[in-house]
Design a protein around this motif. Structure first.
Motif, PDB file in Angstrom:
ATOM      1  N   ARG A 343      64.898  41.165  24.405  1.00 14.39           N
ATOM      2  CA  ARG A 343      65.084  42.558  24.211  1.00 14.39           C
ATOM      3  C   ARG A 343      65.209  43.145  22.954  1.00 14.39           C
ATOM      4  O   ARG A 343      65.228  44.359  22.818  1.00 14.39           O
ATOM      5  CB  ARG A 343      65.916  43.233  25.408  1.00 14.39           C
ATOM      6  CG  ARG A 343      65.420  42.806  26.976  1.00 14.39           C
ATOM      7  CD  ARG A 343      66.267  43.419  28.090  1.00 14.39           C
ATOM      8  NE  ARG A 343      65.973  42.977  29.315  1.00 14.39           N
ATOM      9  CZ  ARG A 343      66.159  41.851  30.103  1.00 14.39           C
ATOM     10  NH1 ARG A 343      67.196  41.254  29.419  1.00 14.39           N
ATOM     11  NH2 ARG A 343      65.497  41.719  31.148  1.00 14.39           N
ATOM     12  N   GLU A 344      65.764  42.231  22.088  1.00 17.33           N
ATOM     13  CA  GLU A 344      65.802  42.626  20.791  1.00 17.33           C
ATOM     14  C   GLU A 344      64.775  42.237  19.788  1.00 17.33           C
ATOM     15  O   GLU A 344      64.662  42.674  18.495  1.00 17.33           O
ATOM     16  CB  GLU A 344      67.460  42.093  19.902  1.00 17.33           C
ATOM     17  CG  GLU A 344      68.437  42.410  20.547  1.00 17.33           C
ATOM     18  CD  GLU A 344      68.618  41.982  22.153  1.00 17.33           C
ATOM     19  OE1 GLU A 344      68.492  40.843  22.379  1.00 17.33           O
ATOM     20  OE2 GLU A 344      69.149  42.766  22.976  1.00 17.33           O
ATOM     21  N   THR A 345      63.738  41.783  20.428  1.00 15.43           N
ATOM     22  CA  THR A 345      62.457  41.095  19.669  1.00 15.43           C
ATOM     23  C   THR A 345      61.803  42.422  19.034  1.00 15.43           C
ATOM     24  O   THR A 345      61.710  43.444  19.652  1.00 15.43           O
ATOM     25  CB  THR A 345      61.418  40.474  20.368  1.00 15.43           C
ATOM     26  OG1 THR A 345      62.168  39.219  20.824  1.00 15.43           O
ATOM     27  CG2 THR A 345      60.456  40.169  19.702  1.00 15.43           C
ATOM     28  N   HIS A 346      61.649  42.399  17.520  1.00 15.05           N
ATOM     29  CA  HIS A 346      60.713  43.645  17.067  1.00 15.05           C
ATOM     30  C   HIS A 346      59.437  42.925  16.578  1.00 15.05           C
ATOM     31  O   HIS A 346      59.427  41.990  15.702  1.00 15.05           O
ATOM     32  CB  HIS A 346      61.687  43.869  15.841  1.00 15.05           C
ATOM     33  CG  HIS A 346      61.344  44.962  15.176  1.00 15.05           C
ATOM     34  ND1 HIS A 346      61.623  45.463  13.761  1.00 15.05           N
ATOM     35  CD2 HIS A 346      60.331  46.044  15.368  1.00 15.05           C
ATOM     36  CE1 HIS A 346      61.039  46.679  13.487  1.00 15.05           C
ATOM     37  NE2 HIS A 346      60.260  46.909  14.428  1.00 15.05           N
ATOM     38  N   VAL A 347      58.530  43.739  16.978  1.00 12.69           N
ATOM     39  CA  VAL A 347      57.190  43.543  16.541  1.00 12.69           C
ATOM     40  C   VAL A 347      56.393  44.607  15.800  1.00 12.69           C
ATOM     41  O   VAL A 347      56.430  45.570  16.300  1.00 12.69           O
ATOM     42  CB  VAL A 347      56.314  43.169  17.819  1.00 12.69           C
ATOM     43  CG1 VAL A 347      54.593  42.866  17.707  1.00 12.69           C
ATOM     44  CG2 VAL A 347      56.935  42.130  18.823  1.00 12.69           C
ATOM     45  N   CYS A 359      47.813  47.747  22.025  1.00  9.43           N
ATOM     46  CA  CYS A 359      48.815  46.498  21.858  1.00  9.43           C
ATOM     47  C   CYS A 359      50.212  47.167  22.036  1.00  9.43           C
ATOM     48  O   CYS A 359      51.202  46.420  22.514  1.00  9.43           O
ATOM     49  CB  CYS A 359      48.611  45.692  20.767  1.00  9.43           C
ATOM     50  SG  CYS A 359      47.161  44.530  20.794  1.00  9.43           S
ATOM     51  N   ALA A 360      50.590  47.978  21.113  1.00  9.02           N
ATOM     52  CA  ALA A 360      52.010  48.544  21.129  1.00  9.02           C
ATOM     53  C   ALA A 360      52.406  49.339  22.564  1.00  9.02           C
ATOM     54  O   ALA A 360      53.502  48.932  22.765  1.00  9.02           O
ATOM     55  CB  ALA A 360      51.940  49.804  20.069  1.00  9.02           C
ATOM     56  N   LYS A 369      60.536  46.147  21.263  1.00  5.68           N
ATOM     57  CA  LYS A 369      60.625  47.236  20.363  1.00  5.68           C
ATOM     58  C   LYS A 369      59.315  46.983  19.188  1.00  5.68           C
ATOM     59  O   LYS A 369      59.210  45.920  18.870  1.00  5.68           O
ATOM     60  CB  LYS A 369      61.980  46.987  19.386  1.00  5.68           C
ATOM     61  CG  LYS A 369      62.121  47.943  18.146  1.00  5.68           C
ATOM     62  CD  LYS A 369      63.508  47.610  17.476  1.00  5.68           C
ATOM     63  CE  LYS A 369      63.430  48.384  16.152  1.00  5.68           C
ATOM     64  NZ  LYS A 369      64.611  48.231  15.309  1.00  5.68           N
ATOM     65  N   VAL A 370      58.680  48.258  19.004  1.00  6.09           N
ATOM     66  CA  VAL A 370      57.448  48.116  18.614  1.00  6.09           C
ATOM     67  C   VAL A 370      57.509  49.479  17.239  1.00  6.09           C
ATOM     68  O   VAL A 370      58.005  50.366  17.314  1.00  6.09           O
ATOM     69  CB  VAL A 370      56.279  48.367  19.095  1.00  6.09           C
ATOM     70  CG1 VAL A 370      54.811  48.586  18.399  1.00  6.09           C
ATOM     71  CG2 VAL A 370      56.256  47.325  20.313  1.00  6.09           C
ATOM     72  N   THR A 371      57.080  48.663  16.078  1.00  7.99           N
ATOM     73  CA  THR A 371      56.846  49.413  14.933  1.00  7.99           C
ATOM     74  C   THR A 371      55.279  49.750  14.711  1.00  7.99           C
ATOM     75  O   THR A 371      54.835  48.495  14.217  1.00  7.99           O
ATOM     76  CB  THR A 371      57.604  49.214  13.598  1.00  7.99           C
ATOM     77  OG1 THR A 371      59.030  49.177  13.836  1.00  7.99           O
ATOM     78  CG2 THR A 371      56.767  49.912  12.586  1.00  7.99           C
ATOM     79  N   LEU A 372      54.691  50.820  14.995  1.00  6.92           N
ATOM     80  CA  LEU A 372      53.131  50.791  14.818  1.00  6.92           C
ATOM     81  C   LEU A 372      52.827  51.379  13.344  1.00  6.92           C
ATOM     82  O   LEU A 372      53.521  52.521  13.011  1.00  6.92           O
ATOM     83  CB  LEU A 372      52.672  51.755  15.818  1.00  6.92           C
ATOM     84  CG  LEU A 372      51.136  52.049  15.905  1.00  6.92           C
ATOM     85  CD1 LEU A 372      50.216  50.877  16.125  1.00  6.92           C
ATOM     86  CD2 LEU A 372      50.914  53.123  17.169  1.00  6.92           C
ATOM     87  N   ILE A 373      51.951  50.715  12.699  1.00  7.38           N
ATOM     88  CA  ILE A 373      51.860  51.277  11.087  1.00  7.38           C
ATOM     89  C   ILE A 373      50.231  51.336  10.913  1.00  7.38           C
ATOM     90  O   ILE A 373      49.416  50.522  11.270  1.00  7.38           O
ATOM     91  CB  ILE A 373      52.301  49.740  10.449  1.00  7.38           C
ATOM     92  CG1 ILE A 373      53.860  49.727  10.607  1.00  7.38           C
ATOM     93  CG2 ILE A 373      52.218  50.132   8.774  1.00  7.38           C
ATOM     94  CD1 ILE A 373      54.276  48.273  10.020  1.00  7.38           C
ATOM     95  N   ASP A 374      49.970  52.236  10.332  1.00  4.76           N
ATOM     96  CA  ASP A 374      48.698  52.620   9.762  1.00  4.76           C
ATOM     97  C   ASP A 374      48.906  53.603   8.528  1.00  4.76           C
ATOM     98  O   ASP A 374      49.611  54.409   8.449  1.00  4.76           O
ATOM     99  CB  ASP A 374      47.961  53.507  10.929  1.00  4.76           C
ATOM    100  CG  ASP A 374      46.444  53.377  10.599  1.00  4.76           C
ATOM    101  OD1 ASP A 374      45.999  53.877   9.662  1.00  4.76           O
ATOM    102  OD2 ASP A 374      45.921  52.529  11.535  1.00  4.76           O
ATOM    103  N   GLY A 501      59.711  53.413  22.837  1.00  7.05           N
ATOM    104  CA  GLY A 501      59.997  52.063  22.350  1.00  7.05           C
ATOM    105  C   GLY A 501      59.081  51.886  21.121  1.00  7.05           C
ATOM    106  O   GLY A 501      59.073  50.903  20.460  1.00  7.05           O
ATOM    107  N   ILE A 502      58.379  52.993  20.865  1.00  8.15           N
ATOM    108  CA  ILE A 502      57.299  52.636  19.600  1.00  8.15           C
ATOM    109  C   ILE A 502      57.620  53.698  18.906  1.00  8.15           C
ATOM    110  O   ILE A 502      57.805  54.870  18.905  1.00  8.15           O
ATOM    111  CB  ILE A 502      55.650  52.869  20.044  1.00  8.15           C
ATOM    112  CG1 ILE A 502      55.434  51.964  21.430  1.00  8.15           C
ATOM    113  CG2 ILE A 502      54.744  52.939  19.036  1.00  8.15           C
ATOM    114  CD1 ILE A 502      53.823  52.261  21.771  1.00  8.15           C
ATOM    115  N   ARG A 503      57.730  53.345  17.591  1.00 12.21           N
ATOM    116  CA  ARG A 503      58.016  53.987  16.407  1.00 12.21           C
ATOM    117  C   ARG A 503      56.691  53.970  15.402  1.00 12.21           C
ATOM    118  O   ARG A 503      56.249  52.918  15.089  1.00 12.21           O
ATOM    119  CB  ARG A 503      59.162  53.587  15.638  1.00 12.21           C
ATOM    120  CG  ARG A 503      59.414  54.255  14.237  1.00 12.21           C
ATOM    121  CD  ARG A 503      60.709  53.945  13.531  1.00 12.21           C
ATOM    122  NE  ARG A 503      60.441  52.659  12.909  1.00 12.21           N
ATOM    123  CZ  ARG A 503      60.283  52.474  11.439  1.00 12.21           C
ATOM    124  NH1 ARG A 503      60.206  53.644  10.636  1.00 12.21           N
ATOM    125  NH2 ARG A 503      60.036  51.184  11.085  1.00 12.21           N
TER     126      ARG A 503
END
Length: 767
Positions: A343-347, A359-360, A369-374, A501-503
């Motif tokens: 639960r600490e995994t960061h993708v 996907c996010a 935990k997800v960081t969505l980047i564009d 959970g998505i940033r």
């Protein structure tokens, strides 16, 4: 064979303890030592390996034929009941829940992955709903449940609803089941009974379906019609298939104690013991895998066989998975050993179009935990149009691409309905695919002849029927897809990105580096982490990364080999003010031919926008909106829907070519074979070394080495013009692979999407 219990590899709790109290079923009952009697049935496979069974034709299945006693159905073809109206639920609890110790196992579940139940006959779903109810009552709040259930003759939704109405306290689980109930067609159908409960319905023959399952089962409900009524199901091949998709400490339970069932289970690698049956049934059996089979399964799954917990940690990280016996002809498709996900995994997900945002969302739904980047806004580029069609175009002859597209269409429809039941982000309008030429008419007829599919998925229509469906005169026959429709692309992407959970990080990534042991940046299992350099000079470190970028984007260096083809497309839009919108002709469905047109979109101020197109121009890099392309879109619309076009022009008082139009240009990424690239990223340099011999003989010189992959790097790209159909299922596939869960597709279809498939072709052709 005698009736003594086959020798267990460890003491097991007494299921009969559940008769007294679920709380007392703690697994402390002592067992007398037992010898392993010889089996009279020869094993059909090696220990822990599924049978090699051909993929069944893509077709509709025969639905269950029923007779009723109030709310209790009986299968007329088998002369057997699904459950007893008097004590069917009590039997379910005793045989399947208590004999698999589910209360105890649910209560103690601490894994990030879901607990997985496998069932050999879904029937009415009573077993599964009872298990789901027990899970919600006993499992920790963060635990998840995943159910795999096979059914050869699915009920109709109305029959399912009637059968389950006997238990009002199950209504909260029965309602979403009935609402999402799929058409009776071969395949894997993923549903959600609760935020924490996933149900995969594998429609088809049990052996054929389980033989291509990718996943590991913790507890089996060996159910179905009585062996005396349906002996073909209770076969050595079924038991071998069960063993071949079990986790090392999987358990099973079944209501029967028939001798040939006991012998078949033992031959497949299960040990069994007799325990008291339910009601008037004197005996039943339950058990688990024997030690050799458990060890074989641990080896294939990359688990520590010495662990007694049954949820063994992965061994030291490896970029290759153990080669599965059924992958010897295509060893490169063997997925890598997944890194443990906590639960600490960061993708990090690169790209915020429909591929990236889906996907996010799929990962965030699992608590990752997800960081969505564009570099641009959410839902930009090819995902930034006002409307996007949810449609497929299936090949006349069955191929993996068509199987995947049809599965993706069904999945996306359920996913959208679950995500947005009010249809604010999409419309279930259906899609008409017109045969505007004799060649296309013949192609559609060949497709229909080769694919007897349910009318709930698609149906041939005459020109008059097409006119009725579209709400406008149509001169061509075609195929109607009731489950298709259209979406609001940008709004959908923004909605997905808002999942807890998505940033979202709007930034340009300047460099990507894999950090391993030399940097002291390994994860707990020895896998490298990924470091992303942002354009503001900052750095972001993540455990895993999904690249969901299309063309015209600088891919990370390890992915430069990907065969992405940029396809320029221009869409035309005409927006009409509220005071002029009342008398416009309207379409009731999406219509596709050479291009497409959607029902116009009504805005909050009363204005409407008609969207149609789109051009298809490979290797065209012109960013400008072109009048010639608008004229081409109009010509295509006029050719397919002359009556609608004439009515629109009459209402507007101007030709479409001369109306106040706007255009939008974007590039779709496509692969040479037009299927997406979705899954683990191959290590291209290592593949060229490992499979170099195939350049001299691609059939006889296939190295028995599983494919090396870049650890923690995944791909979802090349969705072409059908991204809103294909991207959500690809996202679910990747999330399932990344999290070590059962896959939502058959093994062959996951292999078809593998991002390394073109690389192998290049090696063989010495490119």
């Amino acid at each position: 064979m005698n009736d003594r219990p086959s020798s267990p590899r460890k003491p097991a709790p007494d299921p009969s303890a559940s008769k007294t109290s679920l709380k007392d079923a703690s697994g402390t009952a002592a067992r007398k030592p037992a010898t392993t009697p010889p089996s009279a049935i020869e094993p059909v496979t090696a220990p822990g390996v599924v049978p090699d069974v051909p993929l069944a034709p893509l077709a509709a299945l025969e639905e269950a034929q029923l007779e009723w006693d109030d709310t209790a159905p009986q299968a007329t073809d088998y002369g057997d009941v699904y459950f007893s109206i008097h004590d069917g639920r009590a039997e379910t609890v005793h045989v399947f829940l208590d004999s698999n110790r589910l209360s105890e196992r649910f209560r103690d579940w601490q894994e990030a992955r879901p607990f997985v139940i496998g069932e050999t006959g879904f029937g009415t779903g009573l077993n599964i709903l009872c298990a789901a109810q027990r899970f919600l009552a006993t499992a920790p709040a963060e635990a998840r449940l995943h159910v795999i259930s096979v059914e050869k003759h699915p009920m109709r939704a109305a029959d399912l609803e009637r059968a389950l109405s006997a238990w009002p306290d199950l209504a909260s689980l029965a309602k979403p089941l009935v609402a999402q109930w799929p058409a009776a067609v071969l395949g894997v159908h993923r549903l959600w009974l609760d935020e924490r409960i996933t149900l995969d319905l594998h429609f088809g023959d049990a052996v054929e379906r389980l033989s291509r399952l990718e996943g590991g089962v913790d507890a089996w409900f060996l159910d179905g019609f009585s062996p005396s009524k349906n002996p073909k199901m209770w076969s050595p091949e079924l038991f071998a298939a069960m063993a071949g998709v079990s986790r090392p400490t999987a358990t099973f339970a079944t209501f029967t104690a028939a001798g040939f069932v006991r012998r078949g289970l033992r031959a497949a690698g299960f040990v069994w013991r007799k325990v008291p049956g339910h009601g008037m049934k004197r005996e039943m059996i339950c058990g688990e895998l024997d030690e050799p089979t458990a060890a074989a399964r641990a080896e294939l799954m990359g688990l520590d066989a010495s662990s007694a917990s049954g949820h063994a940690p992965m061994r030291a990280h490896a970029v290759r998975g153990a080669l599965h016996p059924l992958r010897r002809e295509q060893p490169w498709t063997q997925p890598p050993q997944p890194a443990p996900v906590s639960r600490e995994t960061h993708v990090a997900v690169l790209g915020a179009g429909i591929a990236g945002t889906s996907c996010a969302e799929a990962l965030a739904r699992r608590g990752v935990k997800v960081t969505l980047i564009d570099a641009e806004a959410l839902g930009a580029r090819a995902s930034g149009n006002r409307q996007g069609a949810l449609y497929v175009k299936l090949a006349a002859e069955t191929n993996p691409a068509s199987r995947f597209q049809l599965a993706a269409l069904q999945y996306s429809r359920r996913w959208l309905a679950n995500l947005d039941p009010e249809q604010t982000l999409w419309s279930a309008s259906g899609v008409l695919q017109l045969a505007t030429s004799e060649r296309e008419r013949k192609r559609q007829q060949r497709f229909l002849d080769n694919h007897p599919l349910p009318e709930a998925l698609l149906t041939p229509v005459s020109a008059s029927e097409a006119s009725r469906i579209a709400g406008s005169e149509i001169a061509f026959d075609g195929i109607f897809y009731p489950v298709a429709g259209w979406v609001r692309p940008s709004a959908l992407c923004q909605h997905l990105a808002a999942t807890p959970g998505i940033r979202f990080l709007q930034a340009r990534i300047e460099a990507i580096q894999s950090l391993g042991a030399e940097e002291g940046k390994e994860t707990r299992n020895g896998a490298p982490r990924w470091q992303l350099q942002v354009n503001d000079g900052s750095y972001l470190e993540v455990d895993q990364m999904i690249v969901a970028l299309g063309e015209q984007t600088h891919l990370p260096e390890p992915l430069a080999h990907l065969p992405l083809q940029p396809i320029r497309g221009q869409v035309s839009e005409i927006t009409v003010a509220p005071e002029h919108a009342a008398h416009l002709p309207a379409l009731d469905s999406v219509v596709c031919a050479g291009g497409y047109v959607s029902p116009y979109q009504r805005h909050a101020d009363g204005s409407v926008t008609l969207s149609f197109g789109a051009t298809f121009a490979p290797r065209d890099e012109d960013e400008a909106v072109r009048e010639a392309d608008h004229a081409a879109n109009v010509a295509e619309l006029r050719s397919a829907l002359p009556a609608f076009t004439a009515a629109w022009e009459q209402a507007r008082g101007v030709r479409l070519e001369d109306d106040a139009w706007q255009g939008r240009v974007a590039w779709r990424a496509a692969s040479p074979d037009k299927s997406p690239l979705a899954g683990p990223a191959p290590d291209a340099a290592q593949w060229r070394e490992d499979y170099a011999a195939m350049a001299f003989d691609a059939k006889k010189r296939v190295p028995q080495t599983s494919g090396a992959h870049l650890p923690g790097l995944w791909l979802s790209t090349a969705h072409g013009s059908r991204g809103f159909t294909t991207a959500p299922l690809c996202a679910e596939l990747i999330a399932s692979q990344l999290c070590g869960e059962p896959l939502p597709l058959e093994r062959e279809l996951a292999e078809h999407l593998h991002p390394g498939r073109r690389l192998i072709r290049d090696i063989v052709q010495r490119r």
